[in-house]
Scaffold this active site. Structure first.
Site, short mmCIF file in Angstrom:
data_model
loop_
_atom_site.label_atom_id
_atom_site.label_comp_id
_atom_site.label_asym_id
_atom_site.label_seq_id
_atom_site.Cartn_x
_atom_site.Cartn_y
_atom_site.Cartn_z
N GLY A 154 0.81 -1.21 0.00
CA GLY A 154 0.00 0.00 0.00
C GLY A 154 0.84 1.25 0.00
N SER A 155 0.34 2.28 0.65
CA SER A 155 0.96 3.61 0.59
C SER A 155 2.14 3.72 1.56
CB SER A 155 -0.07 4.68 0.93
OG SER A 155 -0.43 4.62 2.30
N ARG B 141 2.58 6.17 3.58
CA ARG B 141 2.07 6.68 4.86
C ARG B 141 1.63 5.53 5.77
NH1 ARG B 141 -2.82 7.46 6.98
NH2 ARG B 141 -3.86 6.86 5.02
N VAL B 142 0.82 4.61 5.25
CA VAL B 142 0.37 3.49 6.06
C VAL B 142 1.52 2.51 6.30
CG1 VAL B 142 -1.31 1.61 6.24
CG2 VAL B 142 -1.97 3.77 5.18
N GLY B 143 2.43 2.41 5.35
CA GLY B 143 3.60 1.54 5.52
C GLY B 143 4.39 1.91 6.77
N GLU C 227 5.59 -3.42 0.81
CA GLU C 227 5.57 -3.20 -0.63
C GLU C 227 4.86 -1.87 -0.87
OE1 GLU C 227 7.02 -4.91 -2.98
OE2 GLU C 227 7.76 -6.51 -1.68
N CYS D 13 1.99 0.22 -9.01
CA CYS D 13 3.14 0.77 -8.29
C CYS D 13 4.38 0.83 -9.17
CB CYS D 13 3.41 -0.04 -7.03
SG CYS D 13 3.68 -1.80 -7.33
#
Length: 513
Positions: free
Chosen positions: A195-196, A198-200, A217, A252
């Site tokens: 995902g993003s 930010r959330v990573g 990822e 991505c």
């Protein structure tokens, strides 16, 4: 028996029950792992039409993109694992050195335990099931959290996974932010997130609190370099346009901008516009081959970026948030400082930047793209390709194509730094979800001066012979891997060293007397 999907309050017990299952050892045998992976294959093949219909609701994903980006990719990954899993699971024998001799040494792969897999919305089947294949191949239990942004696909996965997989070892949790936060607070042994950025960071922080490994990822501001020396600018333009438009730009690996040599700049811009028209027609909004953005908010973000000095709009530029539609767009000479150059787009938009030579191209990419997921370069010169891969660090690289390195099941796929942590696919998925365990096997059925030497045991003070023998053992024995003479020349050399070692040992003992 099937266990119904629980509420958020059930999450702790879900993880605890998986831990109990893992502790029984049921996930360790090769046969169990193969059975579960084959069950995933059966799930995908049996319910292909149902999955396709769900993807049409969530992303209006075209049939061919569904086949390539979701079904084919997942099945190829499963086939790679099924073909090689037994050899990957086999312990690797290592030579034993020094005072360990005689012994047997090996490196083996062990499962972590209970893994958390958080899937994304852009490829919600492939990027949820492929990590699950890796987790099962490694012998783990798993909690799967599909993306809440694809509700139709999520509901299908929530219903089908318990029907096909061992429900004592694999569970699906559906939900949004609160459920994800609750999951991240559970005592998992491994986390896998797609995902993003930010959330990573949130996932990485949760993993750090637990002192457990994770794979992230993510993505990044990917670039494509087009060299002066290309055999066919037509092929270059066609492959770039395909990569930009695929899945409505929500990949991505998709390049956000092209840095092209001045020799080809004008022609490349013309061909990109032509290819978008060829692919999606004069009215792309009506094309059955163009997917949609995941939300209207995603469209509004792009709409704002296009309105802020984004460069000359050579084609496209239309955004209809209520229909989640963004037209395939080519931007000419976007200023480096424009807002649209500062973040990953995840939309069917490409900027074309003209440079005079490769030095300027590399400098531009390294200034704009910090630790991107992929470096894409088009050139007929292998030297130029190697230079770009080395000079523009990225998680992975591809030459003379776009996106297709994600399909390859036997090379690592992943980012580094801002674009991610760790890699997976095929053997690398198995390794990502496995711990390396070093094992030394010695036996107790001997008691001789050679097999259990007195020099390892106290007392040491006042015994200079032990000190000399330790130095002797430290110098010679590492040169002599146990029972591994190798070829004729190596074997003779090792025997010569062995003879010299024992001659030296005899001298030490004689002096001691």
């Amino acid at each position: 028996s099937l266990k119904p999907r629980g509420t958020m309050a059930d999450i702790p017990e879900t993880v605890a029950s998986l831990r109990r299952s893992f502790n029984t050892g049921v996930t360790r045998p090769y046969q169990w792992r193969v059975k579960q992976i084959k069950a995933i294959v059966k799930l995908v093949n049996t319910h292909e039409k149902e999955l396709e219909a769900a993807m049409a609701i969530d992303l209006k994903k075209p049939a061919m993109e569904f086949q390539l980006g979701e079904i084919g990719n997942t099945l190829l990954s499963a086939a790679e694992v099924l073909s090689n899993l037994k050899s990957w699971m086999s312990p690797e024998t290592m030579p034993c050195f020094g005072l360990l001799v005689p012994a047997a040494c090996e490196s083996r792969k062990e499962p972590y335990g209970v893994a958390l897999i958080i899937g994304p919305y852009n490829y919600p089947i492939q990027l949820t099931l492929k990590p699950l294949i890796g987790a099962i191949a490694g012998g783990n239990c798993a909690v799967v959290k599909p993306s809440e942004l694809c509700p139709a696909t999520s509901k299908v996965l929530v219903r089908l996974i318990p029907q096909y997989l061992d429900n004592d070892c694999v569970r699906v949790v559906e939900g949004a932010v609160q459920e994800t936060q609750t999951l991240l607070a559970q005592p998992f042994d491994f986390m896998f997130f797609t995902g993003s950025n930010r959330v990573g960071k949130i996932v990485a922080k949760a993993a750090a609190e637990l002192l457990i490994p994770c794979v992230l990822e993510l993505g990044g501001k990917n670039a494509a370099i087009v060299d002066e020396h290309v055999d066919s600018i037509e092929v270059v333009a066609r492959r770039l346009a395909w990569g930009v438009g695929f899945n409505c730009g929500q990949s991505c690996l998709k390049p956000d901008y092209i840095v092209v040599h001045a020799k080809h700049a004008a022609k490349l811009k013309q061909l990109l516009v032509k290819n978008f028209t060829d692919f999606y027609g004069a009215k792309p909004q009506d094309s059955p081959d163009l997917a949609r953005q995941i939300t209207s908010n995603a469209c509004q973000r792009i709409q704002k970026l296009l309105a802020q000095d984004a460069g000359e709009v050579l084609c496209g530029g239309q955004v209809v948030p209520e229909e989640r539609y963004i037209a395939p767009t080519v931007l000419g000479e976007t200023p480096k400082g424009a807002p649209i150059m500062q973040e990953e787009l995840f939309a069917p938009i490409i900027s074309v930047i003209t440079v005079k030579d490769m030095d300027e191209a590399i400098a531009y990419v390294n200034e704009v793209s910090k630790q991107p997921l992929v470096m894409t370069v088009f050139s007929s010169s292998s030297a130029v390709i190697e230079r770009c891969i080395a000079a523009c660090p990225a998680g992975c690289a591809i030459s003379n194509d776009t996106l297709t390195n994600n399909v390859q099941p036997n090379i690592p796929f992943g980012g580094y730094g801002a674009s991610g942590l760790g890699s997976y696919h095929g053997r690398f998925s198995f390794e990502a979800f496995s711990r390396n365990v070093g094992v030394v096997r010695k036996q107790l059925n001997y008691n001789t001066a050679v097999t259990d030497p007195f020099i390892r045991y106290p007392p040491f003070v006042g015994n200079p012979l032990k000190a000399k023998l330790f130095r002797w053992a430290g110098f010679y024995l590492p040169l002599l891997p146990a029972f591994s003479l190798g070829g004729t020349v190596k074997g003779l050399l090792k025997l010569a060293v062995l003879a010299l070692a024992f001659l030296h040992l005899a001298t030490l003992l004689a002096k001691q007397q």
